[in-house]
Design a protein around this motif. Sequence first.
Motif, PDB file in Angstrom:
ATOM      1  N   ARG A   1       0.845  -1.192   0.000  1.00  0.00           N
ATOM      2  CA  ARG A   1       0.000   0.000   0.000  1.00  0.00           C
ATOM      3  C   ARG A   1       0.877   1.236   0.000  1.00  0.00           C
ATOM      4  N   VAL A   2       0.453   2.240  -0.741  1.00  0.00           N
ATOM      5  CA  VAL A   2       1.163   3.517  -0.798  1.00  0.00           C
ATOM      6  C   VAL A   2       0.155   4.623  -0.553  1.00  0.00           C
ATOM      7  N   GLU A   3       0.480   5.536   0.360  1.00  0.00           N
ATOM      8  CA  GLU A   3      -0.373   6.704   0.587  1.00  0.00           C
ATOM      9  C   GLU A   3       0.490   7.887   0.988  1.00  0.00           C
TER      10      GLU A   3
ATOM     11  N   GLY B   1       6.320   7.140  -1.950  1.00  0.00           N
ATOM     12  CA  GLY B   1       6.014   6.303  -3.106  1.00  0.00           C
ATOM     13  C   GLY B   1       7.159   5.369  -3.415  1.00  0.00           C
ATOM     14  N   LEU B   2       6.885   4.434  -4.305  1.00  0.00           N
ATOM     15  CA  LEU B   2       7.923   3.540  -4.803  1.00  0.00           C
ATOM     16  C   LEU B   2       8.486   4.142  -6.076  1.00  0.00           C
ATOM     17  N   PRO B   3       9.789   4.400  -6.138  1.00  0.00           N
ATOM     18  CA  PRO B   3      10.342   5.257  -7.181  1.00  0.00           C
ATOM     19  C   PRO B   3      10.378   4.668  -8.574  1.00  0.00           C
TER      20      PRO B   3
ATOM     21  N   HIS C   1       7.179   3.239 -12.212  1.00  0.00           N
ATOM     22  CA  HIS C   1       6.055   4.018 -11.714  1.00  0.00           C
ATOM     23  C   HIS C   1       4.791   3.190 -11.567  1.00  0.00           C
TER      24      HIS C   1
ATOM     25  N   ASP D   1       3.800   2.101  -8.054  1.00  0.00           N
ATOM     26  CA  ASP D   1       3.108   3.103  -7.260  1.00  0.00           C
ATOM     27  C   ASP D   1       1.625   3.162  -7.631  1.00  0.00           C
ATOM     28  N   GLU D   2       1.327   3.025  -8.911  1.00  0.00           N
ATOM     29  CA  GLU D   2      -0.065   3.077  -9.353  1.00  0.00           C
ATOM     30  C   GLU D   2      -0.860   1.877  -8.833  1.00  0.00           C
TER      31      GLU D   2
ATOM     32  N   ARG E   1      -1.288   2.347  -4.853  1.00  0.00           N
ATOM     33  CA  ARG E   1      -1.888   3.547  -4.268  1.00  0.00           C
ATOM     34  C   ARG E   1      -3.411   3.385  -4.250  1.00  0.00           C
TER      35      ARG E   1
ATOM     36  N   VAL F   1       4.174   3.664   3.363  1.00  0.00           N
ATOM     37  CA  VAL F   1       4.546   2.730   2.302  1.00  0.00           C
ATOM     38  C   VAL F   1       4.693   1.361   2.935  1.00  0.00           C
TER      39      VAL F   1
END
Length: 424
Positions: free
Chosen positions: A271-273, A277-279, A282, A285-286, A289, A383
């Motif tokens: 999970r990303v909020e 983010g995860l670099p 991309h 991250d999508e 999120r 993250v």
Amino acid sequence: MNARTASGPPAARHGWVGALATVLGTLVAMGVVAAPGLWAAGATDLPGNSFPRVLAATLVTAVGGSVKLSGDAGELAGAEGGLTVIPLSVTLAGALVAGRGFLRPLRHRAVAGAPELAGWAARIAVLWLLAVLGLALAARHTYELSLGEGPLGDLGDLFGIRPVVGFSTDVVPTVLIGLVWLAGVLLVALMVSRGAPLPAGLLRLQTSLRPAAYAMLLLLLAAVGIGLVIALVVAATRGHPAGTFAVILLGLPNVVWPALTIGLGATWDGRVEGPFGLPMPHVLDEVLRTPDVSALDLGTLTEHDGGKWWLLLVVSAVLLCAAAFVMAARSPARVRAWRHAVHMAVALALTVLMICLMARISARIGLSVLGIGELGEGLSGQVLLRPRLWGALGLALLWGLAAGFAGAFLARAVRRTEGAGAER
């Protein structure tokens, strides 16, 4: 033949001076990788001349330590958080140098006694303990946060709120984990090297452990090499080179090793909020999120970014078969195919276990004022990335068995071809 010639170089060749050179070389290698990575990530812009402290914290996390985030502003505001992530590019650089330094005085030896190996490792461990202790004590700093403009800023001015956030490490656990890390590196170095001496009672492991360990090291390094080529192409063609080089120098294995397991069918939850983010890439991250924890696997990657992600399956299979062939080629010809398959399955399962333990990520920071909750995405976030461990290990066993048989038959065919050519 005298005793000195039979036993190889004298013990002074791996005394305290050699141990100090090994430890210093390891720290320098890790620092040379971490410092430009942090610079590319923008760490030099942090206030309070804190870059050396951040560098120390990075080296601490590279050997398995964790960083605590904390802070407050009296009774009116509070901050909490934590960071558990291993910058595996830094870890890999240090491990390669430490392993090389440990093996160097032992080369050109057939057999080494257990007391000799233990004494040499103990010298390195004592100096390494002092080095990690110094890093853990240096890895701490505090920052004052700005509440910005608007109502929150007005509240801060009204009540004199000056939120302070800092990071630090737990010294004792960090030192212990650092010693465990070193022990693992030295043990792997002994298992991987074909020429390093073993105690007489362990020589039988030459034909089982060493070819498999070497094949797994080759698999991991090949994955990093492929990832490096892709990252350099991305940096040259898609812009944002600083961010890409930060990923390369700090966490390239954090991306490519989980990708290797995903190519084998494993699933990671994440999970990303917030602002984190995860670099790279991309699409990770999508996928992650979302409001809840999401699954990251070949299926979800394909849904978000097309069928090209199935190439992970092909690349992972090719790398695995190549590693299995190398393992079989380095093993004696008398070893049967089913033994190759078992050795490969166990080795791959242990390698995937290592990836699952070292590549997981947990990062969270939150800040509240007057007990009314968090201040929003600008100052809080999370993250999370963790594997579904048992499924990944089961798949590794199956893939290892299949690749082990394939590598054994391929190595046997190559030996037959070479033998036929020699007879002619």
